[in-house]
Motif scaffolding. Structure first.
Motif, mmCIF file in Angstrom:
data_model
loop_
_atom_site.group_PDB
_atom_site.id
_atom_site.type_symbol
_atom_site.label_atom_id
_atom_site.label_comp_id
_atom_site.label_asym_id
_atom_site.label_seq_id
_atom_site.Cartn_x
_atom_site.Cartn_y
_atom_site.Cartn_z
ATOM 1 N N ARG A 1 0.709 -1.231 0.179
ATOM 2 C CA ARG A 1 -0.174 0.533 0.070
ATOM 3 C C ARG A 1 0.887 1.487 -0.233
ATOM 4 N N GLU B 1 -2.199 2.090 -7.190
ATOM 5 C CA GLU B 1 -2.764 0.534 -7.385
ATOM 6 C C GLU B 1 -4.042 1.894 -7.987
ATOM 7 N N VAL B 2 -4.873 0.831 -8.757
ATOM 8 C CA VAL B 2 -6.071 1.003 -9.100
ATOM 9 C C VAL B 2 -7.264 -0.074 -9.253
ATOM 10 N N THR B 3 -8.173 0.241 -9.146
ATOM 11 C CA THR B 3 -9.134 -1.103 -9.637
ATOM 12 C C THR B 3 -9.905 -0.933 -10.237
ATOM 13 N N TRP C 1 -13.313 -3.273 -12.996
ATOM 14 C CA TRP C 1 -14.845 -4.006 -12.263
ATOM 15 C C TRP C 1 -15.327 -4.019 -13.775
ATOM 16 N N THR D 1 -11.939 -4.855 -3.807
ATOM 17 C CA THR D 1 -10.593 -3.344 -4.412
ATOM 18 C C THR D 1 -9.427 -4.532 -3.458
ATOM 19 N N ILE E 1 -2.138 -5.478 -3.973
ATOM 20 C CA ILE E 1 -1.548 -5.759 -4.886
ATOM 21 C C ILE E 1 -1.014 -6.558 -4.052
ATOM 22 N N SER F 1 -12.973 -8.179 -11.441
ATOM 23 C CA SER F 1 -12.231 -6.959 -10.722
ATOM 24 C C SER F 1 -10.691 -7.145 -10.746
ATOM 25 N N THR G 1 -7.460 -5.016 -9.749
ATOM 26 C CA THR G 1 -6.498 -4.191 -9.595
ATOM 27 C C THR G 1 -5.352 -4.575 -10.234
ATOM 28 N N ASP H 1 -0.704 -2.188 -11.498
ATOM 29 C CA ASP H 1 -0.106 -0.930 -10.533
ATOM 30 C C ASP H 1 0.112 0.082 -11.337
#
Length: 479
Positions: A271, A276-278, A280, A409, A412, A445, A447, A449
């Motif tokens: 974190r 990070e982006v999620t 879906w 969410t 990673i 979904s 997630t 980088d």
């Protein structure tokens, strides 16, 4: 290896993957027992797994270095062995030389490793520790052999190493025979029982085949009349909070150690470091379920799981979008795309969340993927995977739908660049050819980088996965 006054001291070996210490879970032997070469003498828990440590020497145990719950550094004394002559008494140095020539056939990493830090390091004492129960069964007779979670018939009890004639005290033998053996797979359950002063022989197991689970220990603790291990409740605590904790209105302190600490450290690092982006999408999985049913009907002796089909789809997507099969090397200021797909599978176990890895998964057929997934997840839940099988992943597949949830969410798995999550598959209204119908729908979904790619690549990968779920024929066209 150290030789001191006619004895041999076996040092805690290097258990691999950069591990520098291990916690003693349970001794398999006691002082005075006779052991053979490569006999398992202790069960230890590292930051990666619970493993049995075999001793490369034969002889009589004269000293155990450390008690259950103690953390021992790699390279420090673990057990001292005195060799035996023909009459069963300690022998001279000739015996050592003969054993040394014979050697140990065990392949555990690190025999002969150098000394680590000096002296032993003990864990800081827990608040209000519970005394050991007076009727605690002998450590060598209560250990259970690891077994797969779905096979109650495979829950074999292990009696540990056999003692020589006359070595075991008659009092201990009669005590063991008068008490029913407790079925326990998880060392965490055994440790929890010790900390709470419970005799596992008195606990009713609700798991498959009567296996005692953590919930059983917690339930038995809540019914105890003398909860010595719990903190006193705050006097002014609101009545609305009474009963929320397993121990009623009193706090429960759980040390952040072992694999739980590793999980916390790794997720915190992920974190902190990964932007990070999620994204879906909802998909119609009816066609995927029908495809699986057709495959298994044709060859019922080698069934293919939905997870295996999703793994195959992910591999297809990563071949098209290799940017997601990568990691960021912050020190070298570069992005490293992996040549092979080392597929991580998130698995919930009694010890916490682990991610076993299928190396070079792109080389496996769908049936081989199914078999490897079944074997790997079963071994992970049984705690028998070596540390090397729990690291080195390049992409993770997380089926959180087994917990009955639709979406997530997730964080990673550092240092990977992406993770695909799959929600539960449920009946939902869906438009098919302009008509409303009931279909099997799931949510996918992704997630990722944001340093390794932008939304176009991530969206393209997720759309490819979704299309293959909805139309499995597209997967065949791209294999």
């Amino acid at each position: 290896m150290t030789t001191v006054e006619g004895t041999r001291v076996f040092l805690l070996p290097d258990l691999g993957e950069g591990l520098s210490e291990a916690e003693i879970v349970e001794w398999r032997v006691a002082v005075g027992d006779v052991v053979t070469v490569d006999q398992s003498v202790v069960e230890v828990e590292t930051a990666k797994a619970v493993v049995d440590v075999p001793c490369p020497y034969a002889g009589r145990v004269v000293e155990l270095h450390g008690a259950a719950g103690e953390v021992r550094p790699v390279g420090q004394p673990l057990i001292t062995i005195a060799p035996l002559d023909g009459g069963g008494e300690p022998a001279g140095h000739a015996t050592y030389r003969e054993e040394e020539r014979a050697g140990s056939g065990n392949v555990l990493i690190g025999y002969g490793t150098g000394h680590g830090g000096s002296g032993r390091r003990r864990r800081r004492p827990r608040l209000a520790p519970a005394p050991e129960p007076a009727t605690a069964p002998d450590a060598r007779t209560t250990a259970a052999a690891p077994a797969g979670p779905a096979s109650p018939a495979g829950l074999a009890e292990s009696s540990g190493p056999a003692a020589p004639p006359g070595a075991a005290a008659s009092g201990r033998a009669s005590d063991d025979s008068s008490r029913a053996a407790a079925l326990v797979i998880s060392p965490i359950v055994r440790r929890l029982a010790r900390e709470r002063g419970l005799d596992l022989a008195t606990v009713h197991g609700t798991g498959p085949g009567g296996v005692i689970r953590r919930a059983d220990v917690e339930a038995a603790t809540s019914e105890a009349t003398a909860p010595a291990t719990r903190l006193a409740a705050v006097p002014d605590a609101p009545a609305a909070h009474v009963g929320l904790a397993p121990a009623g209105d009193q706090d429960v302190v759980i040390p952040l150690t072992g694999i739980r600490k590793v999980i916390a450290d790794k997720l915190s690092r992920s974190r902190r470091e990964i932007p990070e982006v999620t994204i879906w999408v909802d998909v119609d999985a009816t066609g995927l379920l029908e495809t699986r049913a057709a495959i298994n009907a044709a060859t019922p002796d080698a069934p293919v799981s939905i997870l295996a089909l999703l793994a195959r789809i992910c591999l297809s997507g990563l071949r098209r979008f290799p940017q997601l099969n990568a990691r960021v090397d912050t020190e070298g200021q570069r992005i490293v795309q992996s040549a092979g797909v080392h597929l991580g599978i998130a698995a919930q176990t009694d010890r916490g969340l682990v991610v076993p890895v299928l190396r070079d998964a792109q080389r496996l057929t769908t049936r081989e993927l199914a078999a490897a997934l079944a074997e790997t997840t079963a071994a992970a839940r049984a705690g028998t995977l070596p540390p090397a099988r729990l690291t080195g992943g390049t992409f993770t597949l997380n089926n959180y739908g087994v917990f009955g949830v639709d979406g997530s969410t997730p964080i990673i798995n550092h240092p990977e660049a992406a993770l695909l999550g799959v929600g539960r598959i449920v009946d939902k209204p869906w438009v098919v050819d302009g008509q409303l119908a009931v279909r099997k729908v799931t949510q996918l979904s992704l997630t990722f980088d944001h340093r390794v790619c932008d939304g176009g690549v991530a969206g393209g990968f997720l759309r490819h996965v979704a299309d293959c779920v909805e139309q499995p024929a597209l997967l065949v066209a791209n294999v």
